[in-house]
Design an enzyme around this catalytic site. Structure first.
Site, PDB file in Angstrom:
ATOM      1  N   ILE A  31       3.954  11.120  22.428  1.00  0.00           N
ATOM      2  CA  ILE A  31       4.639   9.852  22.769  1.00  0.00           C
ATOM      3  C   ILE A  31       5.859   9.604  21.892  1.00  0.00           C
ATOM      4  CG2 ILE A  31       3.100   8.235  23.974  1.00  0.00           C
ATOM      5  CD1 ILE A  31       2.178   7.287  21.199  1.00  0.00           C
ATOM      6  N   HIS A 100      -5.368  19.258  17.067  1.00  0.00           N
ATOM      7  CA  HIS A 100      -4.300  19.498  18.045  1.00  0.00           C
ATOM      8  C   HIS A 100      -3.229  20.357  17.418  1.00  0.00           C
ATOM      9  CE1 HIS A 100      -3.419  15.819  15.819  1.00  0.00           C
ATOM     10  NE2 HIS A 100      -2.144  16.144  15.918  1.00  0.00           N
ATOM     11  N   MET A 101      -2.578  21.114  18.268  1.00  0.00           N
ATOM     12  CA  MET A 101      -1.450  21.939  17.856  1.00  0.00           C
ATOM     13  C   MET A 101      -0.183  21.339  18.457  1.00  0.00           C
ATOM     14  SD  MET A 101      -0.873  25.926  18.882  1.00  0.00           S
ATOM     15  CE  MET A 101      -1.977  26.658  17.686  1.00  0.00           C
TER      16      MET A 101
HETATM   17  P1  AMP Z   1      -0.629  14.441  13.680  1.00  0.00           P
HETATM   18  O1  AMP Z   1       0.248  13.688  12.710  1.00  0.00           O
HETATM   19  O2  AMP Z   1      -0.525  15.917  13.557  1.00  0.00           O
HETATM   20  O3  AMP Z   1      -2.054  13.932  13.655  1.00  0.00           O
HETATM   21  O4  AMP Z   1      -0.014  14.140  15.100  1.00  0.00           O
HETATM   22  C1  AMP Z   1      -0.392  13.083  15.924  1.00  0.00           C
HETATM   23  C2  AMP Z   1       0.645  13.007  17.003  1.00  0.00           C
HETATM   24  O5  AMP Z   1       0.083  12.301  18.087  1.00  0.00           O
HETATM   25  C3  AMP Z   1       1.920  12.252  16.597  1.00  0.00           C
HETATM   26  O6  AMP Z   1       3.041  13.122  16.757  1.00  0.00           O
HETATM   27  C4  AMP Z   1       1.951  11.070  17.560  1.00  0.00           C
HETATM   28  O7  AMP Z   1       3.255  10.752  17.978  1.00  0.00           O
HETATM   29  C5  AMP Z   1       1.093  11.554  18.707  1.00  0.00           C
HETATM   30  N1  AMP Z   1       0.410  10.533  19.470  1.00  0.00           N
HETATM   31  C6  AMP Z   1      -0.279   9.467  19.018  1.00  0.00           C
HETATM   32  N2  AMP Z   1      -0.815   8.765  20.034  1.00  0.00           N
HETATM   33  C7  AMP Z   1      -0.464   9.416  21.164  1.00  0.00           C
HETATM   34  C8  AMP Z   1      -0.701   9.192  22.560  1.00  0.00           C
HETATM   35  N3  AMP Z   1      -1.415   8.145  22.981  1.00  0.00           N
HETATM   36  N4  AMP Z   1      -0.171  10.062  23.451  1.00  0.00           N
HETATM   37  C9  AMP Z   1       0.572  11.114  23.034  1.00  0.00           C
HETATM   38  N5  AMP Z   1       0.814  11.379  21.741  1.00  0.00           N
HETATM   39  C10 AMP Z   1       0.315  10.542  20.816  1.00  0.00           C
END
Ligand code: AMP
Ligand code: ZN
Length: 114
Positions: A31, A100-101
């Site tokens: 997002i 997640h990657m």
């Molecule tokens: P991390 O910091 O590696 O845990 O990455 C989490 C990622 O998830 C971040 O880049 C956020 O922008 C993304 N994120 C959080 N909520 C959502 C959502 N509802 N849909 C898509 N991406 C998300």
């Protein structure tokens, strides 16, 4: 894990821009994209982080990479290049505790990391 935002996305209970799904993994657009392509690839089953992987997850981890490769080609960035990132824990910058990657590309990445 009903409280997990990524479990909800994967189950279709929360909105997302889903770009790929199979029996093992799901991929959807971040997002807050940091580059023209920014896709998150996550296992369908809830695994909090790399720390929570078990030996049985080894094929799943390999599959994450092959899906990343497939999506890079689909996005047209396989030849220009891309970055795959798995943040883990506080110092790793992990904010969502469902493994997640990140697949990031479409522009030149900054270096050095860290
Ligand atoms: P991390 O910091 O590696 O845990 O990455 C989490 C990622 O998830 C971040 O880049 C956020 O922008 C993304 N994120 C959080 N909520 C959502 C959502 N509802 N849909 C898509 N991406 C998300
Ligand atoms: Zn989850």
């Amino acid at each position: 894990m009903s409280g997990c935002v990524f479990c909800r996305i994967i189950a279709g209970l929360s909105p997302s821009q889903m770009v790929y799904q199979d029996e093992q993994v799901s991929a959807f657009r971040d997002i807050h994209p940091v580059a023209p392509t920014h896709i998150l690839i996550a296992p369908n089953k809830h695994i909090a982080s790399v720390n929570d992987l078990t030996p049985e997850d080894e094929p799943l981890v390999g599959h994450l990479f092959l899906v990343a490769r497939h999506l890079a080609r689909q996005e047209g960035i396989d030849q220009s290049g891309y970055r795959l990132i798995v943040n883990t824990g506080r110092d790793g910058g992990q904010t969502i505790f469902h493994l997640h990657m990140h697949l990031i590309g479409g522009q030149r990445m900054r270096f050095p990391m860290g």
